[in-house]
Structure formats: structure tokens, C-alpha cells
Design a protein around this motif. Structure first.
Motif, short mmCIF file in Angstrom:
data_model
loop_
_atom_site.label_atom_id
_atom_site.label_comp_id
_atom_site.label_asym_id
_atom_site.label_seq_id
_atom_site.Cartn_x
_atom_site.Cartn_y
_atom_site.Cartn_z
N GLY A 95 44.38 4.02 -2.48
CA GLY A 95 43.95 3.52 -3.79
C GLY A 95 43.42 2.10 -3.72
O GLY A 95 42.39 1.77 -4.32
N GLY A 96 44.11 1.23 -2.98
CA GLY A 96 43.65 -0.15 -2.85
C GLY A 96 42.31 -0.25 -2.15
O GLY A 96 41.45 -1.07 -2.52
N MET A 97 42.10 0.59 -1.14
CA MET A 97 40.82 0.58 -0.42
C MET A 97 39.68 1.07 -1.31
O MET A 97 38.57 0.54 -1.27
N GLY A 109 45.36 -1.56 -12.54
CA GLY A 109 46.46 -0.93 -13.26
C GLY A 109 47.13 0.21 -12.50
O GLY A 109 48.32 0.47 -12.71
N ALA A 110 46.39 0.91 -11.63
CA ALA A 110 46.94 2.07 -10.94
C ALA A 110 47.50 1.72 -9.56
O ALA A 110 47.92 2.61 -8.83
N LEU A 111 47.49 0.44 -9.20
CA LEU A 111 47.89 0.04 -7.85
C LEU A 111 49.36 -0.38 -7.81
O LEU A 111 49.91 -0.88 -8.78
N ASP A 112 49.97 -0.20 -6.64
CA ASP A 112 51.35 -0.66 -6.42
C ASP A 112 51.39 -2.19 -6.46
O ASP A 112 50.39 -2.85 -6.15
N ILE A 156 50.05 -4.14 -3.39
CA ILE A 156 48.59 -4.03 -3.25
C ILE A 156 47.90 -4.85 -4.33
O ILE A 156 46.88 -5.50 -4.09
N ARG A 157 48.48 -4.87 -5.54
CA ARG A 157 47.90 -5.65 -6.63
C ARG A 157 47.88 -7.13 -6.27
O ARG A 157 46.90 -7.84 -6.56
N HIS A 201 44.64 -9.49 -6.20
CA HIS A 201 44.53 -10.73 -6.96
C HIS A 201 43.92 -11.83 -6.10
O HIS A 201 43.00 -12.55 -6.52
N GLN A 202 44.41 -11.96 -4.87
CA GLN A 202 43.88 -12.98 -3.98
C GLN A 202 42.43 -12.70 -3.63
O GLN A 202 41.60 -13.61 -3.57
#
Length: 276
Positions: A161-163, A187-190, A193-194, A198-199
């Protein structure tokens, strides 16, 4: 007497930096009898990072769509550089949704270059020769900046999901937009990973000198990422006719990007709008 030459380009650049990039003037948005936004008057300078919070259905995503050009004001004005925003998306504005807008039959690299291919070749959607190589080089550099170099030949179903969200951001940035619109992108990320995302988004905001508008339901995320936090809510209500009045920006808060420095009273004010 020494005559100082008149540098029109310099004056125009100074004037452009001084004037707001985005202006809403007495902006209203209605769908039939349902008023979504009313009497919005706000301005944003280039380079600001605006985070938007508020209850579901209070017009945050509608305002984002108006900035993109997918929706038009019912009355009032929404201006970009002093001119009405075009009624269709263009190169100046890129958007990233919570649901990943990727093409499942294309590789990561192909997903990024396709926007530039259709930009240069609207009919065929293909580039050849030196033009193709140039776009591929741009896409590879962008994928490196979002941490996807190792995955350029993978397909979306092979990504986490993050990728996929990193890929969606690369898709939005390949056309070098001035404005980046983010509709609950994380919103759907752990949580772990969020934090990485952010960074990443802060690094890309600085590197590409973007003006960012981001909808979020996470109050701490809004305080952490933004330079300004907008709270959307209705100032007037009628329980007999819920759609009679629209929302506005009830609080426009200058904020810090360090969670530990967020004043308690600002959190309390924002939380009064409920449901973040």
C-alpha cells in the motif's frame, strides 16, 4: 543624476510573489437546494502547505475538486494568479487520492511516464526516440526521489500500500505541477508507513517548491504537516433543513510541524468541529 533602469521583469516577479496564488471571493457551492460551501473568502500564497479538517460532508473534498477544476463555483470566484481557475484539470495542478489511481496493466515506470506521453502525444499516447528517453530519465529520477527505484519494473499488484501511494505521488509530480492536491492520501496506511510518507511529502514539498492543499481526518497529521490548518464547519444550522446552510473556514490556524509543540488550546478549538 543617475538613472536607474526600469526592470519590468524584476517588478513583475516581485509583484507575482507578493500577490496571493489562490483567492476565494464570496465563494458558494450548491447542489440543487443543498448548500455545501457558503461565503468563503480566503487567500493562499505560493509555497504554503494548507491542511484541511472537519466533519464528513462539510465541503473539504468539494473545495479540493474546485481547485482541480472538476467542480465550478455556483457563485463567487475562485482565482489562480488573479484569473478564474480553468474548468478542467491542467498541468499546474496534480492530485493524489486515498484510492490509488494507478493502471494495473502497466509497470511502475510506465505508470509514471504515461501522463507525459499523453501530454506530448494525445492521440497515440506514445513517445519515441530522444523524447521518449528524456521522459524516461525524468521518471526514473522522480521514482528515485520517492524511493521506488528498486520497483520500476514491477506491476501494481506486486506493490504494498505504501509503495502504491508513492507511485501515485510520482504520477502527480511528473508533470511538474505548481499545486499539489492531496485527498486523504495516507488514510489507508499503517502508522509506521504513514510516518515515512509524512517525511517524504515534506521533502517533496520543499524540493519542488509546491503549494499543497491536503484533506485529512487525522488532526495531529494536519498540525504536523501544514503551515496553516483550516477547520471547516457550518456557522448556521437548521435541523429541519440540513442542507439549507453551507460550511466555511471557521478557524484558520498558523501551525508548527512538531507535534509536541501544538498548543493544547488549538487542538481543543479544532476538535470542536468533531469527527476528525
Amino acid at each position: 543624476m543617475t538613472i536607474i533602469p526600469f526592470d519590468k521583469k524584476y517588478i513583475d516577479e516581485k509583484r507575482a510573489k507578493a500577490m496571493p496564488m489562490i483567492q476565494a471571493k464570496n465563494l458558494w457551492k450548491k447542489y440543487g437546494d443543498n448548500v455545501v460551501l457558503e461565503r468563503m473568502n480566503v487567500s493562499v500564497k505560493a509555497g504554503e502547505f494548507i491542511t484541511m479538517v472537519g466533519t464528513s460532508g462539510c465541503g473539504k473534498s468539494t473545495f479540493l475538486k474546485m481547485l482541480l477544476g472538476m467542480e465550478s463555483p455556483t457563485s463567487g470566484e475562485l482565482l489562480l494568479d488573479g484569473k478564474s481557475i480553468r474548468s478542467e484539470p491542467d498541468q499546474s495542478r496534480g492530485i493524489v487520492f486515498q484510492q490509488y489511481s494507478v493502471f494495473p496493466h502497466l509497470t511502475v515506470l510506465e505508470n509514471v511516464i504515461i501522463a507525459r506521453e499523453f501530454e506530448h502525444s494525445p492521440i497515440l499516447g506514445k513517445l519515441f526516440g530522444s523524447k521518449k528517453r528524456k521522459v524516461v530519465d525524468e521518471a526514473k529520477a522522480l521514482l528515485e526521489s520517492v524511493g521506488l527505484t528498486h520497483a520500476i519494473n514491477r506491476y501494481p499488484h506486486e506493490l504494498s500500500g505504501g509503495m502504491k501511494q508513492r507511485l501515485a505521488i510520482a504520477q502527480a509530480l511528473i508533470r511538474q505541477p505548481r499545486i499539489l492536491l492531496l485527498d486523504e492520501p495516507f488514510g489507508a496506511l499503517d502508522p509506521g508507513i504513514r510516518a515515512d510518507m509524512h517525511q517524504l511529502i515534506l521533502e517533496l514539498w520543499r524540493e519542488h517548491q509546491l503549494t499543497v492543499f491536503m484533506v485529512t481526518h487525522d488532526l495531529s497529521e494536519g498540525f504536523y504537516l501544514g503551515t496553516r490548518l483550516w477547520v471547516f464547519d457550518k456557522l448556521r444550522r437548521d435541523n429541519q433543513a440540513p442542507g439549507a446552510y453551507g460550511a466555511n473556514i471557521t478557524y484558520d490556524l498558523p501551525v508548527t510541524r512538531r507535534k509536541s509543540e501544538v498548543p493544547y488550546e488549538l487542538q481543543t478549538i479544532a476538535q470542536e468541529s468533531q469527527d476528525f
